[in-house]
Every structure is written in structure tokens, then in C-alpha cells.
Design an enzyme around this catalytic site. Structure first.
Site, PDB file in Angstrom:
ATOM      1  N   LYS A 115      21.948  52.017 -14.118  1.00  0.00           N
ATOM      2  CA  LYS A 115      23.356  51.764 -13.766  1.00  0.00           C
ATOM      3  C   LYS A 115      23.987  53.087 -13.353  1.00  0.00           C
ATOM      4  O   LYS A 115      23.907  54.082 -14.071  1.00  0.00           O
ATOM      5  CB  LYS A 115      24.102  51.179 -14.965  1.00  0.00           C
ATOM      6  CG  LYS A 115      25.565  50.851 -14.661  1.00  0.00           C
ATOM      7  CD  LYS A 115      26.241  50.195 -15.849  1.00  0.00           C
ATOM      8  CE  LYS A 115      26.808  51.174 -16.823  1.00  0.00           C
ATOM      9  NZ  LYS A 115      27.929  52.000 -16.354  1.00  0.00           N
ATOM     10  N   ASP A 168      28.265  50.416 -10.915  1.00  0.00           N
ATOM     11  CA  ASP A 168      29.360  50.045 -11.826  1.00  0.00           C
ATOM     12  C   ASP A 168      30.615  50.856 -11.473  1.00  0.00           C
ATOM     13  O   ASP A 168      30.941  51.834 -12.138  1.00  0.00           O
ATOM     14  CB  ASP A 168      28.880  50.330 -13.266  1.00  0.00           C
ATOM     15  CG  ASP A 168      29.940  50.076 -14.315  1.00  0.00           C
ATOM     16  OD1 ASP A 168      30.895  49.332 -14.041  1.00  0.00           O
ATOM     17  OD2 ASP A 168      29.798  50.626 -15.429  1.00  0.00           O
ATOM     18  N   LYS A 176      33.651  49.216 -10.818  1.00  0.00           N
ATOM     19  CA  LYS A 176      34.808  48.438 -11.299  1.00  0.00           C
ATOM     20  C   LYS A 176      35.991  48.486 -10.338  1.00  0.00           C
ATOM     21  O   LYS A 176      37.080  48.969 -10.674  1.00  0.00           O
ATOM     22  CB  LYS A 176      35.263  48.954 -12.674  1.00  0.00           C
ATOM     23  CG  LYS A 176      34.201  48.922 -13.755  1.00  0.00           C
ATOM     24  CD  LYS A 176      34.776  49.355 -15.088  1.00  0.00           C
ATOM     25  CE  LYS A 176      33.739  49.396 -16.184  1.00  0.00           C
ATOM     26  NZ  LYS A 176      32.753  50.472 -16.026  1.00  0.00           N
ATOM     27  N   ASP A 183      41.862  46.807  -6.832  1.00  0.00           N
ATOM     28  CA  ASP A 183      42.800  47.243  -5.788  1.00  0.00           C
ATOM     29  C   ASP A 183      43.298  45.981  -5.079  1.00  0.00           C
ATOM     30  O   ASP A 183      43.018  44.862  -5.534  1.00  0.00           O
ATOM     31  CB  ASP A 183      42.055  48.199  -4.829  1.00  0.00           C
ATOM     32  CG  ASP A 183      42.983  49.217  -4.173  1.00  0.00           C
ATOM     33  OD1 ASP A 183      44.073  48.811  -3.716  1.00  0.00           O
ATOM     34  OD2 ASP A 183      42.626  50.399  -4.097  1.00  0.00           O
ATOM     35  N   THR A 222      34.947  47.060 -23.291  1.00  0.00           N
ATOM     36  CA  THR A 222      34.460  47.088 -24.679  1.00  0.00           C
ATOM     37  C   THR A 222      35.125  48.212 -25.483  1.00  0.00           C
ATOM     38  O   THR A 222      34.997  48.268 -26.693  1.00  0.00           O
ATOM     39  CB  THR A 222      32.921  47.244 -24.712  1.00  0.00           C
ATOM     40  OG1 THR A 222      32.526  48.167 -23.705  1.00  0.00           O
ATOM     41  CG2 THR A 222      32.243  45.932 -24.478  1.00  0.00           C
ATOM     42  N   GLN A 257      33.444  53.160 -28.033  1.00  0.00           N
ATOM     43  CA  GLN A 257      33.257  51.703 -27.981  1.00  0.00           C
ATOM     44  C   GLN A 257      33.848  51.054 -29.237  1.00  0.00           C
ATOM     45  O   GLN A 257      33.693  51.568 -30.338  1.00  0.00           O
ATOM     46  CB  GLN A 257      31.765  51.366 -27.879  1.00  0.00           C
ATOM     47  CG  GLN A 257      31.089  51.915 -26.640  1.00  0.00           C
ATOM     48  CD  GLN A 257      31.447  51.144 -25.373  1.00  0.00           C
ATOM     49  OE1 GLN A 257      32.396  50.362 -25.346  1.00  0.00           O
ATOM     50  NE2 GLN A 257      30.704  51.382 -24.311  1.00  0.00           N
ATOM     51  N   ARG A 277      24.695  56.275 -23.932  1.00  0.00           N
ATOM     52  CA  ARG A 277      24.443  57.416 -24.815  1.00  0.00           C
ATOM     53  C   ARG A 277      23.318  57.244 -25.832  1.00  0.00           C
ATOM     54  O   ARG A 277      22.575  58.217 -26.062  1.00  0.00           O
ATOM     55  CB  ARG A 277      25.774  57.828 -25.479  1.00  0.00           C
ATOM     56  CG  ARG A 277      26.714  58.479 -24.455  1.00  0.00           C
ATOM     57  CD  ARG A 277      28.152  58.494 -24.895  1.00  0.00           C
ATOM     58  NE  ARG A 277      28.737  57.149 -24.876  1.00  0.00           N
ATOM     59  CZ  ARG A 277      30.015  56.885 -25.118  1.00  0.00           C
ATOM     60  NH1 ARG A 277      30.842  57.875 -25.414  1.00  0.00           N
ATOM     61  NH2 ARG A 277      30.464  55.653 -25.060  1.00  0.00           N
TER      62      ARG A 277
HETATM   63  O1  C5P Z   1      27.210  55.285 -23.670  1.00  0.00           O
HETATM   64  P1  C5P Z   1      27.499  53.824 -23.776  1.00  0.00           P
HETATM   65  O2  C5P Z   1      26.309  53.015 -24.217  1.00  0.00           O
HETATM   66  O3  C5P Z   1      28.748  53.522 -24.550  1.00  0.00           O
HETATM   67  O4  C5P Z   1      27.773  53.417 -22.252  1.00  0.00           O
HETATM   68  C1  C5P Z   1      28.277  52.166 -21.868  1.00  0.00           C
HETATM   69  C2  C5P Z   1      28.334  52.097 -20.368  1.00  0.00           C
HETATM   70  O5  C5P Z   1      28.824  50.837 -19.994  1.00  0.00           O
HETATM   71  C3  C5P Z   1      29.233  53.134 -19.724  1.00  0.00           C
HETATM   72  O6  C5P Z   1      28.623  53.516 -18.510  1.00  0.00           O
HETATM   73  C4  C5P Z   1      30.515  52.386 -19.460  1.00  0.00           C
HETATM   74  O7  C5P Z   1      31.193  52.873 -18.326  1.00  0.00           O
HETATM   75  C5  C5P Z   1      29.995  50.978 -19.190  1.00  0.00           C
HETATM   76  N1  C5P Z   1      30.935  49.891 -19.465  1.00  0.00           N
HETATM   77  C6  C5P Z   1      31.519  49.688 -20.693  1.00  0.00           C
HETATM   78  N2  C5P Z   1      32.392  48.650 -20.888  1.00  0.00           N
HETATM   79  C7  C5P Z   1      32.669  47.798 -19.900  1.00  0.00           C
HETATM   80  C8  C5P Z   1      32.077  47.976 -18.645  1.00  0.00           C
HETATM   81  C9  C5P Z   1      31.192  49.030 -18.468  1.00  0.00           C
HETATM   82  O8  C5P Z   1      31.257  50.453 -21.635  1.00  0.00           O
HETATM   83  N3  C5P Z   1      33.448  46.762 -20.112  1.00  0.00           N
END
Ligand code: C5P
Length: 234
Positions: A42, A68, A70, A73, A126, A189, A210
Site C-alpha cells: 500500500k 491509498d 483518500k 474534493d 480507525t 489507532q 508499523r
Molecule cells: O502503522 P499502521 O498499521 O497503523 O498503519 C495503518 C495504515 O492504514 C496507514 O497507512 C494509514 O494511513 C492507513 N489507514 C488507516 N485508517 C484508515 C484508512 C487507512 O489507518 N481508515
């Protein structure tokens, strides 16, 4: 091939590694370390803003790619951006469901020219601190809106996936970030779940950043996630 390995093999096409790194060399090194352990990469805002479409094309040669960005607009601008993503050849792209019905319909119309590219909508981030019950109601409402507008699925947390599958049907794609396991730091998160609960809870694709990127061995961390996913697969 032993059954456990076959399950891992199936699961790798449901695991998306978020390449949230800041430059090309780091992204390519991570891609090479992960190798064929995962099916999807991603690319998000950080890497895309730094390195642009050439790197996306490169990464898309070895893995399926979720761009990704998002989009959020006015309908015309979002439709044009979706058109550009289609031209890049990526496998998945997303917009914010909060952009509304007209924007979602314009995006879906633009995506229709690229049948291999799945267009999905972010329901509730999230990281959003809204209470779980409220998030479920809002996510469900936005999922219905996205489905009615012709999108293929949504991004939601594991806690909303089952209700969305029930309301929108099993073919409507659920992509869930916020994956943590074994006492990992949740960082920003808020609505997290482990890989096994995500699969059991109706998630089609798991997005992991991460916990894999910062692991001593990213490949081993990905394999660990896959084993947990496979442990509950039908
Ligand atoms: O590092 P981590 O596992 O928290 O990364 C989550 C990934 O998912 C990040 O790239 C974040 O931008 C993406 N994301 C998210 N929540 C959303 C949509 C995308 O955390 N609703």
C-alpha cells in the site's frame, strides 16, 4: 504442500503492507525484504508525495498495489484523480465516503473504465476517537452510500466489518487497518484488532504498517500475521 502452508499462501493475498516510509530506497528495500511473503503493498500520502507515480509503477510490477490517497474534493476533481490512478494501473484506490453521494458516483463512473481497479471508500478513520457504537452506525451508513453509488467496498475497522458484510453482502469488500497483536503499541489507532479477529470478523484485506515496518524482521512479522490469519480461516 502442507495445509498450513496452503492457508498462508491464500492469506498473503489478503495482507496489505503499508509502505509508510519517506523515500524510494526505503520502499524498495522493504519490498525486497518482504518478497513474496505478502501479496499487496500500500502506497500512502507520505511516499506518494515524496516519490510519485514512477515508484508506484515499479512496486506494482512485483505486488498488487493499493494507492491509498483518500481523495476528498469536489466530484469533478475526484473523478479526474481516479482517472489518473486508473492510468497508473494500480489495483485499488480510495476516496472518502464523507465526500457525499455525488462525489462517490462521479468516482465510480471514472473507475468503471478500469475494471481491474477496485474503488473503495473510507468510512470512519480507525484513528477517529468516536465511540465504537457510534462508529459502527456511521460506518454502516457510509458503506450503504458507497455501495449505492457503485463502489466495490469500504475501509473500516474490524469492529464494523461484520455489520457491513451483513448489510451490504459478502461480495462488498472490507479493508481493515488498525491491526495489532501480541501487546503491540496501538500508536494513533483507536479501534484495533489482531489478525485472527480481523479474519474471523469479516475483513477481506488487512492493512498493516508499523507492526511490520518497525519489526526486527519485517518478513517474519508478516509471516506471523499470516499464520494468525490462517488459524481462523475456513
Ligand atoms: O502503522 P499502521 O498499521 O497503523 O498503519 C495503518 C495504515 O492504514 C496507514 O497507512 C494509514 O494511513 C492507513 N489507514 C488507516 N485508517 C484508515 C484508512 C487507512 O489507518 N481508515
Amino acid at each position: 504442500m502442507p495445509v498450513a502452508m496452503m492457508q498462508n499462501d491464500l492469506m498473503k493475498n489478503r495482507l496489505m503492507v503499508a509502505l509508510d516510509v519517506d523515500h524510494r530506497d526505503a520502499a524498495l528495500a522493504m519490498r525486497d525484504q518482504l518478497g513474496d511473503a505478502v501479496g499487496w503493498l500500500k502506497v500512502g500520502l507520505r511516499l506518494f508525495v515524496a516519490e510519485g507515480p514512477d515508484l508506484v509503477r515499479n512496486l506494482n510490477r512485483s505486488h498488487k498495489l493499493f494507492l491509498d490517497l483518500k481523495f476528498h474534493d469536489i466530484p469533478n476533481t475526484v473523478a479526474q484523480a481516479v482517472e489518473s490512478a486508473g492510468g497508473l494501473g494500480v489495483d485499488m484506490i480510495n476516496v472518502h465516503a464523507g465526500g457525499g453521494e455525488e462525489m462517490l458516483k462521479a468516482a465510480a463512473k471514472a473507475a468503471a473504465s478500469y475494471p481491474h481497479m477496485k474503488l473503495i471508500a473510507v468510512t470512519v478513520l480507525t484513528s477517529d476517537p468516536m465511540p465504537k457504537e457510534q462508529a459502527r452506525i456511521v460506518a454502516l451508513e457510509r458503506a450503504r452510500l458507497a455501495q449505492d453509488a457503485g463502489l466495490a467496498g469500504i475501509v473500516c475497522s474490524v469492529h464494523e466489518a461484520a455489520a457491513i458484510k451483513q448489510a451490504c453482502g459478502s461480495d462488498f469488500i472490507t479493508v481493515t487497518p488498525g491491526i495489532r497483536w501480541g501487546g503491540q503499541d496501538t500508536q494513533d489507532q483507536k479501534r484495533v484488532a489482531d489478525p485472527a479477529s480481523a479474519i474471523a470478523g469479516g475483513s477481506d484485506y488487512l492493512v498493516v504498517g508499523r507492526p511490520i515496518l518497525h519489526a526486527a524482521s519485517p518478513r517474519d512479522a508478516a509471516l506471523e500475521a499470516l499464520a494468525m490469519m490462517a488459524s481462523v480461516a475456513a
